[in-house]
Design a protein around this motif. Structure first.
Motif, PDB file in Angstrom:
ATOM      1  N   TYR A  47       0.830  -1.200   0.000  1.00 24.02           N
ATOM      2  CA  TYR A  47       0.000   0.000   0.000  1.00 24.02           C
ATOM      3  C   TYR A  47       0.871   1.259   0.000  1.00 24.02           C
ATOM      4  O   TYR A  47       2.055   1.205   0.371  1.00 24.02           O
ATOM      5  N   VAL A  48       0.275   2.373  -0.413  1.00 25.09           N
ATOM      6  CA  VAL A  48       0.984   3.664  -0.404  1.00 25.09           C
ATOM      7  C   VAL A  48       0.112   4.695   0.298  1.00 25.09           C
ATOM      8  O   VAL A  48      -1.093   4.767   0.061  1.00 25.09           O
ATOM      9  N   ARG A  49       0.743   5.463   1.175  1.00 25.60           N
ATOM     10  CA  ARG A  49       0.037   6.569   1.806  1.00 25.60           C
ATOM     11  C   ARG A  49       0.979   7.760   1.796  1.00 25.60           C
ATOM     12  O   ARG A  49       1.998   7.765   2.507  1.00 25.60           O
ATOM     13  N   ASN A  51       1.168  11.962   2.236  1.00 23.54           N
ATOM     14  CA  ASN A  51       0.518  13.210   2.605  1.00 23.54           C
ATOM     15  C   ASN A  51       0.923  14.320   1.654  1.00 23.54           C
ATOM     16  O   ASN A  51       0.289  15.358   1.596  1.00 23.54           O
ATOM     17  N   GLN A  52       2.042  14.107   0.976  1.00 24.85           N
ATOM     18  CA  GLN A  52       2.526  15.115   0.034  1.00 24.85           C
ATOM     19  C   GLN A  52       2.496  14.528  -1.351  1.00 24.85           C
ATOM     20  O   GLN A  52       2.501  13.308  -1.518  1.00 24.85           O
ATOM     21  N   CYS A  98      -0.528   1.684   8.321  1.00 26.90           N
ATOM     22  CA  CYS A  98      -0.987   3.060   8.458  1.00 26.90           C
ATOM     23  C   CYS A  98      -1.818   3.198   9.736  1.00 26.90           C
ATOM     24  O   CYS A  98      -2.600   2.307  10.082  1.00 26.90           O
ATOM     25  N   ALA A  99      -1.668   4.334  10.413  1.00 26.07           N
ATOM     26  CA  ALA A  99      -2.474   4.600  11.611  1.00 26.07           C
ATOM     27  C   ALA A  99      -3.955   4.627  11.273  1.00 26.07           C
ATOM     28  O   ALA A  99      -4.800   4.388  12.131  1.00 26.07           O
ATOM     29  N   HIS A 192       8.280   4.698  -1.916  1.00 23.12           N
ATOM     30  CA  HIS A 192       8.273   4.262  -0.520  1.00 23.12           C
ATOM     31  C   HIS A 192       9.326   4.975   0.333  1.00 23.12           C
ATOM     32  O   HIS A 192       9.682   4.480   1.403  1.00 23.12           O
ATOM     33  N   ARG A 197      14.994   6.438   4.242  1.00 25.22           N
ATOM     34  CA  ARG A 197      13.783   6.574   5.045  1.00 25.22           C
ATOM     35  C   ARG A 197      14.090   6.161   6.483  1.00 25.22           C
ATOM     36  O   ARG A 197      14.846   5.210   6.698  1.00 25.22           O
ATOM     37  N   GLY A 205       2.840   3.447  10.646  1.00 26.02           N
ATOM     38  CA  GLY A 205       3.457   3.899   9.408  1.00 26.02           C
ATOM     39  C   GLY A 205       3.897   5.354   9.410  1.00 26.02           C
ATOM     40  O   GLY A 205       4.987   5.682   8.939  1.00 26.02           O
ATOM     41  N   VAL A 206       3.059   6.219   9.939  1.00 30.28           N
ATOM     42  CA  VAL A 206       3.302   7.659   9.885  1.00 30.28           C
ATOM     43  C   VAL A 206       4.654   8.058  10.478  1.00 30.28           C
ATOM     44  O   VAL A 206       5.231   9.074  10.091  1.00 30.28           O
ATOM     45  N   ASN A 208       7.403   6.470  10.131  1.00 25.84           N
ATOM     46  CA  ASN A 208       8.474   5.976   9.263  1.00 25.84           C
ATOM     47  C   ASN A 208       8.677   6.989   8.138  1.00 25.84           C
ATOM     48  O   ASN A 208       8.168   6.818   7.020  1.00 25.84           O
ATOM     49  N   LYS A 210       9.533   9.215   5.171  1.00 31.94           N
ATOM     50  CA  LYS A 210      10.121   8.984   3.850  1.00 31.94           C
ATOM     51  C   LYS A 210      10.958  10.196   3.425  1.00 31.94           C
ATOM     52  O   LYS A 210      10.816  11.271   3.964  1.00 31.94           O
ATOM     53  N   TRP A 211      11.807   9.989   2.418  1.00 30.64           N
ATOM     54  CA  TRP A 211      12.639  11.064   1.827  1.00 30.64           C
ATOM     55  C   TRP A 211      13.339  11.863   2.934  1.00 30.64           C
ATOM     56  O   TRP A 211      13.303  13.097   2.991  1.00 30.64           O
ATOM     57  N   TYR A 231      -2.832  12.640  13.413  1.00 34.77           N
ATOM     58  CA  TYR A 231      -2.261  11.413  13.992  1.00 34.77           C
ATOM     59  C   TYR A 231      -2.166  11.489  15.514  1.00 34.77           C
ATOM     60  O   TYR A 231      -1.152  11.166  16.117  1.00 34.77           O
TER      61      TYR A 231
HETATM   62  N1  MSS Z   1       6.822  10.413   5.062  1.00 38.69           N
HETATM   63  C1  MSS Z   1       6.752  11.562   4.384  1.00 38.69           C
HETATM   64  N2  MSS Z   1       7.883  12.308   4.183  1.00 38.69           N
HETATM   65  N3  MSS Z   1       5.570  12.035   3.872  1.00 38.69           N
HETATM   66  C2  MSS Z   1       4.411  11.310   4.077  1.00 38.69           C
HETATM   67  O1  MSS Z   1       3.359  11.744   3.631  1.00 38.69           O
HETATM   68  N4  MSS Z   1       3.321   9.354   5.074  1.00 38.69           N
HETATM   69  C3  MSS Z   1       3.416   8.482   6.223  1.00 38.69           C
HETATM   70  C4  MSS Z   1       4.709   7.659   6.227  1.00 38.69           C
HETATM   71  N5  MSS Z   1       5.859   8.481   5.942  1.00 38.69           N
HETATM   72  C5  MSS Z   1       4.460  10.103   4.812  1.00 38.69           C
HETATM   73  C6  MSS Z   1       5.735   9.671   5.280  1.00 38.69           C
HETATM   74  C7  MSS Z   1       2.263   7.593   6.396  1.00 38.69           C
HETATM   75  S1  MSS Z   1       0.884   8.240   7.146  1.00 38.69           S
HETATM   76  C8  MSS Z   1       2.340   6.245   6.160  1.00 38.69           C
HETATM   77  S2  MSS Z   1       1.072   5.195   6.607  1.00 38.69           S
HETATM   78  C9  MSS Z   1       3.585   5.634   5.590  1.00 38.69           C
HETATM   79  O2  MSS Z   1       4.554   6.628   5.253  1.00 38.69           O
HETATM   80  C10 MSS Z   1       3.211   4.858   4.351  1.00 38.69           C
HETATM   81  O3  MSS Z   1       4.329   4.282   3.803  1.00 38.69           O
HETATM   82  P1  MSS Z   1       4.252   3.636   2.350  1.00 38.69           P
HETATM   83  O4  MSS Z   1       5.670   3.285   2.027  1.00 38.69           O
HETATM   84  O5  MSS Z   1       3.425   2.371   2.486  1.00 38.69           O
HETATM   85  O6  MSS Z   1       3.607   4.567   1.419  1.00 38.69           O
HETATM   86 MO1  MSS Z   1      -0.354   6.462   7.796  1.00 38.69          MO
HETATM   87  O7  MSS Z   1       0.059   6.199   9.500  1.00 38.69           O
END
Ligand code: MSS
Length: 371
Positions: A47-49, A51-52, A98-99, A192, A197, A205-206, A208, A210-211, A231
């Protein structure tokens, strides 16, 4: 029922059969019918989540030259990602969840805001990289530092969005956190969080980030938007539907995951033959407590039968389970719950309701027709 959102056609490296909730910033989940085919979730199914918007966050920073990571201990250092190769590579098999996973289940009590994730914003993957402690400890831990704050790239390119920053308790994560550069044995893709990361096993997840561009150690958590306004969970239970504005006094950040189980065979709405039926799924904890049991009820919680836990336990990974039950003809609802070594057991439906629908780990209920 499973979400009816469109499939995710045209996302590089992904099967088109993920369930698309939002195209930009991308939010898509894995149908349980795909998730259940693997103990370690292939990256194409993960899965992918976001926010940006990935295009903005990542491309601008990546195009600016070698990816740099600033770490602030007592001393500070700025590293190019390639320099991480000096440290030993370690791998951790772990649940990334993911939360907001299973948020839609809260809707039975009262609707919650955000993408209506079913149960597939979760996976079991192998992150590889270097131990954060190996890089950070030589810099010295400032006196009084209680939190680690990680920042992801993206703020400069998209002025309307605040920087993505999350803080976690330093002492709790220092031994387990990774600066991850691989996922399932391959270089970590941009989608991812590549090239690097922060990975904090056992945390939602939140956390962790990324970038990753900055890590700092401070007495307090960041006051950033994603830490203070999103969150967060109420400290005292809310009635379903009750309004709630999180503050530092009335709420806590979404950090460690609660014990949770999934039944993924059979799936909701399936029609089965009366007689013996083998149920299968997975269960996990935050890795600090151990998974103790998974149990299933077919009589609305009056009696529970223990499932068999399969394979070897690995602290942060999910563990497959199975149970053969004899089901009589009729409309049936199976209830599934797990418990951990700290005495936590998944609560019944509705427990923990909050308006943004975070951290659902209520008993899973699966309706089936038995003929
Ligand atoms: N990081 C960054 N830089 N941005 C964004 O938007 N999101 C979160 C984490 N980290 C973000 C970050 C979320 S929120 C989640 S789950 C994760 O990531 C996902 O991962 P993939 O690799 O699966 O897309 Mo809810 O607790």
């Amino acid at each position: 029922p499973e979400a009816t959102a469109a499939p995710t056609t045209g996302i590089a490296g992904k099967t088109p059969w993920l369930t698309l909730h939002v195209r930009a910033p991308l939010q898509c989940e894995t149908p349980l019918s795909l998730l259940r085919q693997h103990r370690v979730t292939p990256t194409a199914l993960l899965y992918v989540r976001n926010n940006q918007d990935l295009a903005g966050s990542f491309s601008a920073a990546a195009a600016a030259g070698p990816w740099r990571l600033e770490l602030r201990g007592t001393r500070s250092v700025t590293l190019e990602v390639t320099e991480l190769k000096r440290y030993p590579l370690v791998e951790t098999e772990m649940v990334l969840q993911c939360a907001g996973n299973s948020r839609a289940q809260y809707g039975r009590a009262s609707p919650v805001s955000g993408a209506q994730w079913q149960d597939g914003a979760v996976a079991n993957v192998v992150f590889g990289g270097v131990r954060l402690a190996d890089v950070l400890s030589p810099l010295g831990i400032p006196k009084g530092a209680r939190y680690l704050t990680a920042r992801g790239a993206g703020e400069a390119h998209e002025p309307d969005l605040p920087p993505f920053e999350r803080s976690v308790p330093l002492a709790d994560v220092l031994d387990t956190a990774l600066l991850a550069t691989t996922l399932n044995g391959e270089p970590l893709s941009a989608l991812h969080g590549g090239p690097v990361r922060l990975v904090v096993p056992g945390y939602f997840g939140v956390n962790n980030v990324k970038w990753l561009t900055h890590i700092s150690l401070d007495a307090e958590t960041t006051d950033g938007f994603y830490q203070t306004a999103r969150y967060r969970l109420p400290l005292t239970p809310l009635a379903p539907g009750e309004a709630f504005e999180p503050t530092s006094e009335n709420s806590r950040p979404s950090w460690r995951m609660g014990v949770k189980s999934l039944l993924w065979e059979p799936l909701v709405g399936e029609t089965l033959r009366a007689g013996p039926v083998t149920l299968r799924g997975v269960a996990w904890t935050d890795g600090r407590s151990a998974l103790e049991f998974v149990e299933v009820s077919h009589d609305g919680g009056s009696s529970w039968q223990r499932a068999e836990l399969e394979g070897a336990a690995s602290p942060y990974a999910w563990r497959p389970w199975s149970l053969t039950l004899t089901l009589e003809a009729g409309e049936r609802e199976l209830w599934v719950r797990a418990g951990d070594s700290a005495g936590n057991v998944q609560p019944l439906e509705g427990a923990g309701w909050n308006p943004a629908g975070y951290e659902f780990n209520g008993v899973q209920r699966v309706r089936l027709s038995v003929r």
